[in-house]
Design an enzyme around this catalytic site. Structure first.
Site, short mmCIF file in Angstrom:
data_model
loop_
_atom_site.label_atom_id
_atom_site.label_comp_id
_atom_site.label_asym_id
_atom_site.label_seq_id
_atom_site.Cartn_x
_atom_site.Cartn_y
_atom_site.Cartn_z
N LYS A 254 0.82 -1.22 0.00
CA LYS A 254 0.00 0.00 0.00
C LYS A 254 0.86 1.27 0.00
CE LYS A 254 -2.37 -0.94 3.73
NZ LYS A 254 -1.81 -2.27 4.08
N ARG B 233 -10.17 0.50 8.66
CA ARG B 233 -9.70 -0.86 8.87
C ARG B 233 -10.76 -1.71 9.56
NH1 ARG B 233 -4.06 0.17 8.69
NH2 ARG B 233 -2.71 -1.62 8.94
N ARG C 121 11.21 -7.01 5.11
CA ARG C 121 11.03 -5.57 4.90
C ARG C 121 11.88 -4.75 5.87
NH1 ARG C 121 5.24 -2.69 4.80
NH2 ARG C 121 5.15 -3.14 7.02
N ARG D 176 10.81 -1.99 11.18
CA ARG D 176 9.63 -1.51 11.92
C ARG D 176 9.37 -2.47 13.08
NH1 ARG D 176 4.72 -0.33 7.83
NH2 ARG D 176 3.66 -1.39 9.50
N ARG E 150 -0.68 -9.38 12.95
CA ARG E 150 -1.23 -8.33 12.08
C ARG E 150 -2.06 -8.95 10.96
NH1 ARG E 150 3.89 -5.84 10.29
NH2 ARG E 150 2.70 -4.48 8.92
P1 ADP Z 1 0.39 -2.47 7.59
O1 ADP Z 1 -0.75 -2.21 6.67
O2 ADP Z 1 1.65 -2.83 6.88
O3 ADP Z 1 0.06 -3.39 8.73
P2 ADP Z 1 0.35 0.29 8.62
O4 ADP Z 1 1.59 1.10 8.52
O5 ADP Z 1 -0.80 0.69 7.77
O6 ADP Z 1 0.83 -1.18 8.38
O7 ADP Z 1 -0.15 0.27 10.16
C1 ADP Z 1 0.69 -0.08 11.23
C2 ADP Z 1 -0.11 -0.24 12.51
O8 ADP Z 1 -0.77 0.99 12.85
C3 ADP Z 1 -1.25 -1.26 12.46
O9 ADP Z 1 -0.80 -2.58 12.69
C4 ADP Z 1 -2.16 -0.75 13.59
O10 ADP Z 1 -1.70 -1.10 14.88
C5 ADP Z 1 -2.03 0.76 13.46
N1 ADP Z 1 -3.10 1.32 12.59
C6 ADP Z 1 -2.92 1.95 11.40
N2 ADP Z 1 -4.10 2.34 10.86
C7 ADP Z 1 -5.06 1.93 11.73
C8 ADP Z 1 -6.48 2.00 11.74
N3 ADP Z 1 -7.16 2.57 10.73
N4 ADP Z 1 -7.14 1.46 12.80
C9 ADP Z 1 -6.48 0.88 13.82
N5 ADP Z 1 -5.15 0.76 13.87
C10 ADP Z 1 -4.43 1.29 12.85
#
Ligand code: ADP
Length: 224
Positions: free
Chosen positions: A17, A92, A131, A164, A175
């Site tokens: 993404k 999400r 990654r 990360r 996740r």
């Molecule tokens: P990825 O899609 O690779 O898991 P992101 O960088 O989008 O990683 O998100 C990292 C973390 O941030 C998620 O695992 C979650 O804990 C938190 N997070 C991000 N966006 C949201 C959301 N919309 N709702 C709840 N938690 C979120």
């Protein structure tokens, strides 16, 4: 006038993404609102939200809906009226999607497309396990440890290679589990609204991007 794009980009962790957001930002006048990166910025600044987020990163769980809805609402309210946007990592959950619908209705800026990047778990684990982030050269960006050309370029330009905290192996599995349980239902939610476009994330970034652009051009023609 060309209608601005109002896009939601969905996909399991590792689907690419953030890479696609970066490519699309270079092509379209869209503000990218990437919630994961927004939270990581808060962690780096040691804000109250950052301290809260840190705990969730360690386990791979999602932050509370109310917190995320407030964060994104504030950013969307600040956008100029003709400005397009691309949401990466939000919504999400179904409550987040419902809150977003209500807000966009109020702002008279309905979504124009929801892009869902599809990837199987085995490939997601491979990508996330390798990654790393290149930091210190503007916005941090992801690269894979097997991609030695990118790793060398990052270091040569003065960047740092970092992992990360939520890319640790046991957290990756969590996740993916949260994605399946909490985010996957959004696919049906948006399909019902006729907004969903599913795209395979298996190919090279350029290939995936070409497919996204094809979809966006199509939707722009339909709304013109
Ligand atoms: P990825 O899609 O690779 O898991 P992101 O960088 O989008 O990683 O998100 C990292 C973390 O941030 C998620 O695992 C979650 O804990 C938190 N997070 C991000 N966006 C949201 C959301 N919309 N709702 C709840 N938690 C979120």
């Amino acid at each position: 006038m060309v209608q601005p794009h109002h896009i939601v980009l969905m996909g399991a962790p590792g689907a690419g993404k953030s890479t696609q957001s970066r490519l699309l930002k270079a092509r379209y006048p869209v503000e990218v609102l990437a919630t994961g990166q927004m939270l990581r910025d808060e962690v780096a600044k040691r804000t109250a939200l950052g301290l809260l987020a840190e705990g969730y990163f360690e386990t791979g769980a999602l932050l509370p809906d109310d917190v995320m809805i407030a964060l994104v609402t504030e950013r969307l309210l600040r956008l100029g009226s003709a400005q397009g946007f691309l949401l990466d990592g939000f919504p999400r959950t179904i409550p987040q999607a419902e809150a977003l619908d209500r807000l966009l209705q109020r702002l008279k800026r309905p979504l124009t497309a929801v892009i869902a990047l599809g990837l199987d778990d085995a490939e997601a684990v491979r990508r996330l396990g390798g990654r790393r982030m290149c930091e210190g050269l503007g916005d941090p960006f992801p690269l894979h440890i097997d991609d030695t050309v990118s790793v060398d370029a990052c270091l040569r330009l003065g960047g740092r290679i970092a992992t990360r905290p939520d890319d640790e192996p046991q957290v990756i599995v969590e996740r993916l589990r949260h994605y399946e349980a909490e985010t996957q239902p959004l696919i049906d939610y948006y399909r019902r609204y006729g907004l969903l476009h599913s795209i395979s994330a298996k190919g090279e970034p350029a290939q995936v991007q070409a497919e996204i652009i094809r979809v966006l051009e199509q939707t722009a023609q339909q709304t013109a």
